[in-house]
Design an enzyme around this catalytic site. Sequence first.
Site, PDB file in Angstrom:
ATOM      1  N   ASP A 162      56.717  37.364 -36.926  1.00 25.76           N
ATOM      2  CA  ASP A 162      56.192  37.859 -35.759  1.00 25.76           C
ATOM      3  C   ASP A 162      57.104  38.971 -34.953  1.00 25.76           C
ATOM      4  O   ASP A 162      56.771  39.573 -34.353  1.00 25.76           O
ATOM      5  CB  ASP A 162      56.023  36.714 -34.762  1.00 25.76           C
ATOM      6  CG  ASP A 162      54.816  35.860 -34.961  1.00 25.76           C
ATOM      7  OD1 ASP A 162      54.017  36.365 -35.700  1.00 25.76           O
ATOM      8  OD2 ASP A 162      54.974  34.578 -34.582  1.00 25.76           O
TER       9      ASP A 162
ATOM     10  N   ARG B 127      39.577  50.237 -44.911  1.00 21.73           N
ATOM     11  CA  ARG B 127      39.270  51.679 -44.864  1.00 21.73           C
ATOM     12  C   ARG B 127      38.429  52.320 -45.702  1.00 21.73           C
ATOM     13  O   ARG B 127      37.207  53.136 -45.177  1.00 21.73           O
ATOM     14  CB  ARG B 127      40.593  52.588 -44.680  1.00 21.73           C
ATOM     15  CG  ARG B 127      40.471  53.999 -44.315  1.00 21.73           C
ATOM     16  CD  ARG B 127      41.752  54.614 -44.522  1.00 21.73           C
ATOM     17  NE  ARG B 127      42.813  54.543 -43.300  1.00 21.73           N
ATOM     18  CZ  ARG B 127      42.824  54.942 -42.106  1.00 21.73           C
ATOM     19  NH1 ARG B 127      42.057  55.936 -42.082  1.00 21.73           N
ATOM     20  NH2 ARG B 127      43.438  54.568 -41.205  1.00 21.73           N
TER      21      ARG B 127
ATOM     22  N   GLU C 195      42.365  53.086 -34.938  1.00 13.14           N
ATOM     23  CA  GLU C 195      41.908  53.807 -33.588  1.00 13.14           C
ATOM     24  C   GLU C 195      42.257  53.028 -32.538  1.00 13.14           C
ATOM     25  O   GLU C 195      42.581  53.438 -31.374  1.00 13.14           O
ATOM     26  CB  GLU C 195      40.339  54.166 -33.764  1.00 13.14           C
ATOM     27  CG  GLU C 195      39.877  55.529 -34.320  1.00 13.14           C
ATOM     28  CD  GLU C 195      40.127  55.217 -35.989  1.00 13.14           C
ATOM     29  OE1 GLU C 195      40.156  54.398 -36.321  1.00 13.14           O
ATOM     30  OE2 GLU C 195      40.178  56.373 -36.661  1.00 13.14           O
TER      31      GLU C 195
HETATM   32  P1  ATP Z   1      57.350  30.881 -35.946  1.00 15.35           P
HETATM   33  O1  ATP Z   1      57.915  31.839 -34.914  1.00 15.35           O
HETATM   34  O2  ATP Z   1      57.306  30.977 -37.158  1.00 15.35           O
HETATM   35  O3  ATP Z   1      56.481  29.898 -35.172  1.00 15.35           O
HETATM   36  P2  ATP Z   1      59.392  28.790 -34.793  1.00 15.35           P
HETATM   37  O4  ATP Z   1      60.580  28.401 -35.226  1.00 15.35           O
HETATM   38  O5  ATP Z   1      59.325  29.447 -33.300  1.00 15.35           O
HETATM   39  O6  ATP Z   1      58.715  29.669 -36.005  1.00 15.35           O
HETATM   40  P3  ATP Z   1      58.126  26.367 -33.780  1.00 15.35           P
HETATM   41  O7  ATP Z   1      57.008  25.500 -34.314  1.00 15.35           O
HETATM   42  O8  ATP Z   1      58.088  26.748 -32.221  1.00 15.35           O
HETATM   43  O9  ATP Z   1      58.491  27.473 -34.818  1.00 15.35           O
HETATM   44  O10 ATP Z   1      59.463  25.543 -33.950  1.00 15.35           O
HETATM   45  C1  ATP Z   1      59.900  24.820 -35.113  1.00 15.35           C
HETATM   46  C2  ATP Z   1      60.460  23.459 -34.882  1.00 15.35           C
HETATM   47  O11 ATP Z   1      61.640  23.578 -33.911  1.00 15.35           O
HETATM   48  C3  ATP Z   1      59.488  22.484 -33.989  1.00 15.35           C
HETATM   49  O12 ATP Z   1      58.622  21.868 -34.624  1.00 15.35           O
HETATM   50  C4  ATP Z   1      60.508  21.558 -33.358  1.00 15.35           C
HETATM   51  O13 ATP Z   1      60.926  20.583 -34.151  1.00 15.35           O
HETATM   52  C5  ATP Z   1      61.623  22.397 -32.853  1.00 15.35           C
HETATM   53  N1  ATP Z   1      61.793  23.034 -31.411  1.00 15.35           N
HETATM   54  C6  ATP Z   1      60.817  23.790 -31.043  1.00 15.35           C
HETATM   55  N2  ATP Z   1      61.134  23.970 -29.947  1.00 15.35           N
HETATM   56  C7  ATP Z   1      61.857  23.109 -29.628  1.00 15.35           C
HETATM   57  C8  ATP Z   1      62.550  22.737 -28.337  1.00 15.35           C
HETATM   58  N3  ATP Z   1      62.310  23.308 -27.142  1.00 15.35           N
HETATM   59  N4  ATP Z   1      63.529  21.570 -28.292  1.00 15.35           N
HETATM   60  C9  ATP Z   1      63.958  20.913 -29.232  1.00 15.35           C
HETATM   61  N5  ATP Z   1      63.102  21.294 -30.596  1.00 15.35           N
HETATM   62  C10 ATP Z   1      62.383  22.385 -30.586  1.00 15.35           C
END
Ligand code: ATP
Length: 321
Positions: free
Chosen positions: A130, A157, A190
């Site tokens: 992302d 395309r 576009e």
């Molecule tokens: P992507 O951008 O690909 O979605 P990401 O790392 O942002 O990757 P998430 O699912 O948001 O993916 O987070 C991965 C893991 O990190 C979660 O399943 C959870 O275990 C842990 N995690 C996310 N947010 C928190 C939080 N606020 N506190 C503690 N652990 C967290």
Amino acid sequence: MIKKAIAVMTSGGDSPGMNAAARAVVRTALYEGVEVWGIHNGYRGMIKDDMEKLTRFSVSDMIQRGGTFLGTARSSEFKTPEGRKKAFDNLRSHGIEGLVIIGGDGSLTGGSMLSKEFGLPIVGLPGTIDNDVWGTDYTIGADTAANTIVDALNKLRDTASAHRRIMIVEVMGHKSGWLAMMTGIAGGAEYILVPEVKYDLDSMCHELVEMYEKGKRYSIIVVAEGACSAIGLGKVVEQQTNIDTRVSVLGYIQRGGSPTVEDRMKASMLGEKAALAIISGISNVVFGFDMGKVVSINLFDAVNNKKTLDPELVRLARVLA
Ligand code: ATP
């Protein structure tokens, strides 16, 4: 303080180049004479004590592979204090003194909790297609995903132009429009619809009709999944324009594939930096890139700030459409 044993893990959504980054962490640590553990399946594996000591051969034949050989997962248990305590106790039982986390903002937030609650040294690497981690203009895997999408746009395309169709292409990005914006511009779309920018459906349909009346053969609309459902949009566009419209949802194909040279190189550079930092006692940082150079960002700043879509890209997309 020089560490004797560190661990590396991948977490959240997988992204091409995670293997290259983990490989660089492992090989750098071993080069420096430091033991390195691989945690399987992110925080879930940390809680289940699913980890193993790695050798240089554990990461052989990995640099060219998408996905992650360590596995990845999302763990709701880790979001509880009890889950995090279990995870930390498992790390400690193996003598692990520092952790390199490769993942998106959620995974890095999890790391910041381990640091705050237990004082565990953490170094993060931004691994997500992302490209939405604050403080770095690059995240591992975004370039490969963008190239996969552009390749698909080129093919779509061809068929769109053969039939004078409107082709709506849905790409990943729940909250971030970076992938849609970059690939929409690079693929000559576009219209590019992203969650960050409001769009006017009626005027878009009106313009499309005008363009087709002037002889336009086809158009491409790239939609980030967080902006709207491409399937729903396709129905409305076809109804309002009376122009043959097709929808293509690219889905998980965007996550896979062999990483590009850019992702392999940058992931390798970041992996080396992360290993050297954690070994030498530097913690609570995320390594990323700014204007082509490696930079370190405070971990808490990285997780407490939201990256915004570059308005220059939005402007460029409008000019070139
Ligand atoms: P992507 O951008 O690909 O979605 P990401 O790392 O942002 O990757 P998430 O699912 O948001 O993916 O987070 C991965 C893991 O990190 C979660 O399943 C959870 O275990 C842990 N995690 C996310 N947010 C928190 C939080 N606020 N506190 C503690 N652990 C967290």
